[in-house]
Design a protein around this motif. Structure first.
Motif, PDB file in Angstrom:
ATOM      1  N   HIS A 167     -20.226  19.171  55.663  1.00 19.55           N
ATOM      2  CA  HIS A 167     -19.620  19.669  54.371  1.00 19.55           C
ATOM      3  C   HIS A 167     -18.849  18.940  53.878  1.00 19.55           C
ATOM      4  CE1 HIS A 167     -19.454  22.042  50.190  1.00 19.55           C
ATOM      5  NE2 HIS A 167     -18.964  21.637  50.052  1.00 19.55           N
ATOM      6  N   CYS A 224     -22.238  19.206  47.024  1.00 15.16           N
ATOM      7  CA  CYS A 224     -21.277  20.199  45.502  1.00 15.16           C
ATOM      8  C   CYS A 224     -21.377  19.627  44.523  1.00 15.16           C
ATOM      9  CB  CYS A 224     -19.835  20.016  46.142  1.00 15.16           C
ATOM     10  SG  CYS A 224     -19.070  21.000  47.359  1.00 15.16           S
ATOM     11  N   TYR A 269     -19.777  24.481  38.777  1.00 14.94           N
ATOM     12  CA  TYR A 269     -18.737  23.721  38.186  1.00 14.94           C
ATOM     13  C   TYR A 269     -19.321  23.249  36.213  1.00 14.94           C
ATOM     14  CZ  TYR A 269     -16.268  21.974  42.335  1.00 14.94           C
ATOM     15  OH  TYR A 269     -15.828  22.609  43.561  1.00 14.94           O
ATOM     16  N   HIS A 307     -23.731  24.516  46.280  1.00 18.42           N
ATOM     17  CA  HIS A 307     -22.435  25.036  45.770  1.00 18.42           C
ATOM     18  C   HIS A 307     -22.879  25.789  44.310  1.00 18.42           C
ATOM     19  CE1 HIS A 307     -18.072  24.931  44.054  1.00 18.42           C
ATOM     20  NE2 HIS A 307     -18.785  26.125  43.669  1.00 18.42           N
ATOM     21  N   HIS A 318     -20.443  26.167  51.277  1.00 25.49           N
ATOM     22  CA  HIS A 318     -19.177  27.236  51.060  1.00 25.49           C
ATOM     23  C   HIS A 318     -19.311  28.518  51.274  1.00 25.49           C
ATOM     24  CE1 HIS A 318     -18.862  25.842  47.579  1.00 25.49           C
ATOM     25  NE2 HIS A 318     -18.467  24.739  48.062  1.00 25.49           N
ATOM     26  N   ASP A 320     -15.473  20.860  54.176  1.00 28.15           N
ATOM     27  CA  ASP A 320     -14.899  20.794  52.845  1.00 28.15           C
ATOM     28  C   ASP A 320     -13.479  20.289  52.264  1.00 28.15           C
ATOM     29  OD1 ASP A 320     -15.500  21.229  49.724  1.00 28.15           O
ATOM     30  OD2 ASP A 320     -15.128  22.461  49.826  1.00 28.15           O
TER      31      ASP A 320
HETATM   32 ZN    ZN Z   1     -18.552  23.036  46.850  1.00 34.13          ZN
END
Ligand code: ZN
Ligand code: CU
Length: 497
Positions: A77, A106, A203, A231, A261, A377
């Protein structure tokens, strides 16, 4: 002919490639099996022999006594998309023993991308407008090959990146025409070697995407043996519903799912990894699922107004309009300005933040779960990055394995190597075996430790002795070597191209 270098000739007069022998190491091969003492021979880019200790001969012998030899770590990631090209030495990763990074997580990727303006949040984590120069996935592949980074690179295509290519307003669900255009672009990228699709539904730039929009894209992947990583829509109170959406989306496309994650974010959610892991394990009996996790109880991303809270510390790592506030707590800044946290956060945006919003017990629970891989990440463009960028993998081996005894060493290594290669379909990597690529890390299991901290995050780890990428020594004694040997790794079934 000079006698300067003795090159062994084989019968057909082609020079045999030089060998190196790493002698008498504790070999932990990445499968999860216990380690054993052995000699390992590297010839060219491959592992050529594994034999009992002190039995192999070479002009170039590395003394491995007292050290562990493991497959090079795979950081599943990352957001290193443009950095592997702009900063191909990748010291932050090679110094941890990482030999392969997977980019495009992501929902954000450097390709295929066409940008008419500054990158929208959170694509701005990957760089500035000028850093996005890859309208086709194949352009990205070529650029990586040309840069020849120190680590191998494999890539996902970001859903948000596709949306940005085909939608003028990201705060909407895509219409049929836009979905069709995204599907076509995704197919092309898959044909050019992408591993699969990632989404970042939490997001704002992807949150208005309906489940059906994502399903339509994911349905393109099975034909290419692609994977879907996400994500999820939320990691807060509604996390079970978000997991259900992820499961049904992957199930719709008949593809493996990797939850990115995995965590329970927010104070009200602490302790609930008991539920989320039980749900994941239950679902694993019906579809192929796995997850990744970073070994810290703080998350990091762009500053998100929805995550502003007084429950825990929020640390500002950068701010475009208020750059001198970077390196301070949001609460301190708000106090100076005599405003509430939300007002201060709005004034700082666009900005980056570290949120100390996870419970350490949840982190341990997820990390020790057998289907969990390690992924950093890390955010390489952050001027004051979360320490995971430089410390994630040594921290698993030092803090969690040696000090906290969360798992044994072969299990810890499996989560960074063999399991990762298997889930992401990286052939002949992740396990030390004769004929596999010689991506290797030699380290001291008694001293390996992350040095990066929240206060001083840019620090190379201790205990990583030597790292090889495709048979080439890439890092030794805390120094970069002269040669870089990383490659672009296309999805397995397009490797021959
Ligand atoms: Zn993420
Ligand atoms: Cu990420």
């Amino acid at each position: 002919m000079t006698a300067a270098r003795q090159v062994v000739k084989t019968a057909d007069e082609t020079p045999a490639r030089l060998t190196q022998v790493i002698r008498d190491v504790l070999l932990v091969d990445g499968t999860g099996k216990a380690g054993y003492r052995a000699d390992v021979m590297i010839q060219g880019e491959k592992v050529a022999a594994i034999a009992p200790p002190n039995s192999l001969v070479s002009d170039d012998v590395i003394d491995g006594r007292g050290l562990v030899l493991a497959p090079g770590f795979i950081d599943v990631h990352t957001h290193d998309d443009t950095n592997v090209i702009r900063d191909p030495d990748m010291l932050c990763k090679i110094s941890q023993g990482i030999t392969t990074v997977i980019v495009g997580n992501c929902g954000i990727s450097a390709s295929p991308v066409t940008l008419a303006a500054a990158p929208p949040d959170p694509m701005n984590l990957l760089g500035e407008q000028a850093d996005f120069q890859y309208p086709q996935f194949a352009d990205y592949v070529t650029a990586v090959q040309k840069a020849q980074p120190r680590v191998n690179v494999a890539a996902l295509v970001g859903h948000t990146a596709l949306r940005n290519n085909h939608m003028t307003d990201l705060y909407q669900t895509a219409n049929q025409q836009q979905i069709d255009a995204m599907r076509q672009q995704l197919r092309q990228a898959m044909a050019q070697g992408a591993l699969g699709l990632s989404s970042g539904l939490a997001y704002a730039s992807a949150n208005q995407a309906s489940t059906d929009e994502v399903k339509a894209l994911v349905s393109e992947l099975a034909e290419f043996n692609g994977i879907y990583t996400t994500h999820m829509r939320t990691e807060f109170d509604e996390i079970l519903a978000a997991m259900e959406e992820a499961f049904s989306t992957a199930e719709h496309g008949k593809v493996p799912l990797i939850i990115s994650h995995l965590k329970c974010a927010g104070a009200a959610n602490w302790g609930r990894t008991v539920e989320t892991l039980a749900y994941l394990e239950h679902q694993a009996s019906q579809q192929k699922v796995a997850c990744d996790c970073y070994p810290y109880s703080a998350s990091s991303s762009t500053l998100d107004l929805k995550q502003v809270t007084t429950d825990f510390d929020i640390f500002i790592t950068w701010s475009d309009p208020e750059p001198h506030q970077a390196g301070r707590l949001l609460a301190e800044i708000a106090n100076d300005w005599q405003v509430d946290l939300l007002t201060a956060a709005k004034r700082l945006q666009p900005a980056g933040a570290v949120y100390h919003g996870l419970h350490p017990d949840d982190v341990k629970r997820v990390l020790s779960y057998p289907r969990t891989m390690v992924g950093s990440d890390g955010l390489p463009n952050d001027p004051h990055p979360h320490p995971r960028l430089w410390g994630a993998f040594p921290r698993v081996l030092g803090h969690y394995c040696r000090e906290q005894n969360l798992f044994d060493l072969p299990t810890a290594i499996h989560k960074m190597t063999g399991l990762s290669a298997q889930e992401f379909g990286l052939n002949q990597r992740g396990v030390i075996e004769v004929g596999h690529f010689a991506d290797l890390v030699l380290f001291d299991a008694d001293t390996i430790a992350d040095q990066a901290t929240f206060a001083e995050p840019i620090q190379a780890a201790h205990g990583v002795v030597q790292v090889w990428v495709n048979g080439v020594c890439a890092y030794q004694n805390k120094q970069l070597t002269a040669q870089r040997a990383g490659r672009f790794l296309p999805r397995a079934d397009v490797s021959s191209q």
